[in-house]
Design a protein around this motif. Structure first.
Motif, mmCIF file in Angstrom:
data_model
loop_
_atom_site.group_PDB
_atom_site.id
_atom_site.type_symbol
_atom_site.label_atom_id
_atom_site.label_comp_id
_atom_site.label_asym_id
_atom_site.label_seq_id
_atom_site.Cartn_x
_atom_site.Cartn_y
_atom_site.Cartn_z
ATOM 1 N N LEU A 130 -22.673 110.433 159.842
ATOM 2 C CA LEU A 130 -22.603 111.730 159.365
ATOM 3 C C LEU A 130 -23.999 112.329 159.628
ATOM 4 C CD1 LEU A 130 -20.358 112.006 156.048
ATOM 5 C CD2 LEU A 130 -19.793 112.395 158.280
ATOM 6 N N TYR A 131 -24.333 113.382 160.096
ATOM 7 C CA TYR A 131 -25.729 114.157 160.133
ATOM 8 C C TYR A 131 -26.243 113.491 161.602
ATOM 9 C CZ TYR A 131 -23.730 115.071 155.595
ATOM 10 O OH TYR A 131 -22.988 115.463 154.333
ATOM 11 N N MET A 132 -25.741 112.879 162.400
ATOM 12 C CA MET A 132 -26.481 112.241 163.450
ATOM 13 C C MET A 132 -26.808 113.419 164.806
ATOM 14 S SD MET A 132 -25.791 108.595 165.160
ATOM 15 C CE MET A 132 -24.306 109.021 166.106
ATOM 16 N N GLY A 133 -28.058 113.335 164.842
ATOM 17 C CA GLY A 133 -28.389 114.100 166.216
ATOM 18 C C GLY A 133 -29.646 115.160 165.740
ATOM 19 N N CYS B 222 -28.919 104.183 157.098
ATOM 20 C CA CYS B 222 -29.835 104.498 156.059
ATOM 21 C C CYS B 222 -30.387 106.329 156.598
ATOM 22 C CB CYS B 222 -31.059 103.746 156.273
ATOM 23 S SG CYS B 222 -30.733 102.302 155.562
ATOM 24 N N GLY B 223 -30.569 106.417 157.806
ATOM 25 C CA GLY B 223 -30.666 107.759 158.417
ATOM 26 C C GLY B 223 -29.880 108.870 157.952
ATOM 27 N N SER B 224 -28.544 108.356 158.173
ATOM 28 C CA SER B 224 -27.245 109.161 157.850
ATOM 29 C C SER B 224 -27.450 109.484 156.177
ATOM 30 C CB SER B 224 -26.272 108.667 157.995
ATOM 31 O OG SER B 224 -25.024 109.195 157.530
ATOM 32 N N PHE B 225 -27.576 108.481 155.313
ATOM 33 C CA PHE B 225 -27.917 108.828 153.828
ATOM 34 C C PHE B 225 -29.089 109.650 153.671
ATOM 35 C CE2 PHE B 225 -24.446 105.668 153.231
ATOM 36 C CZ PHE B 225 -23.569 106.335 152.263
#
Ligand code: FES
Length: 151
Positions: free
Chosen positions: A36-39, A85-88
């Motif tokens: 989730l929340y990628m980009g 990790c980036g998503s979290f």
């Protein structure tokens, strides 16, 4: 393609999924499947970009509304763990004030995703660092805006 080949590929994929689930746990596995929340997004209020000692880059993008994070995302060229990790990191920042974002450390991210193998824990710290850099960027821009306000 022959059915044998399709079965072979499916078996291989299932094996990779099973190994990943076993090594990383259910929470991280699910997020790896669906990050989730990628980009990136345009004109973020805060942008952080950090290159880790592993050579991978993590970017975090933040948009604020009333001094709370309204939108957050990440982008990385790193490993599967850095994606998780980036998503979290992005998710944890949502709805948070700058003070609350300061509390989002690598340990907090690791706790949220149920831990990582020792050699991949640094991916969580890289994500936290990029988040703090994005916050820093936001704070600098805020300060600039305040000082540029007409008296
Ligand atoms: Fe470089 Fe995960 S971020 S190995």
């Amino acid at each position: 393609m022959s059915k044998d080949f399709d079965d072979f590929v499916e078996g291989l994929q299932n094996q990779i999924y099973e190994e990943t689930r076993t090594n990383y746990g259910q929470v991280a596995f699910q997020r790896w499947l669906k990050p989730l929340y990628m980009g990136a997004f345009d004109n973020p209020d805060g942008h952080g970009r950090i290159r880790g000692s592993c050579g991978d880059t993590m970017q975090i993008f933040l948009r604020f509304e009333n001094d709370k994070v309204k939108e957050a995302s990440f982008q990385t060229d790193g490993c599967g763990s850095s994606t998780v990790c980036g998503s979290f990191a992005a998710e944890l920042s949502l709805g948070k004030s700058p003070d609350e974002i300061l509390d989002i450390t690598g340990e907090v991210i690791l706790k949220e995703l149920g831990g990582l193998p020792e050699e991949e824990k640094h991916c969580a710290f890289l994500s936290a660092e990029a988040l703090q850099e994005a916050l820093n960027d936001y704070m600098i821009k805020q300060k600039r805006r305040e000082t540029e306000k007409p008296l």
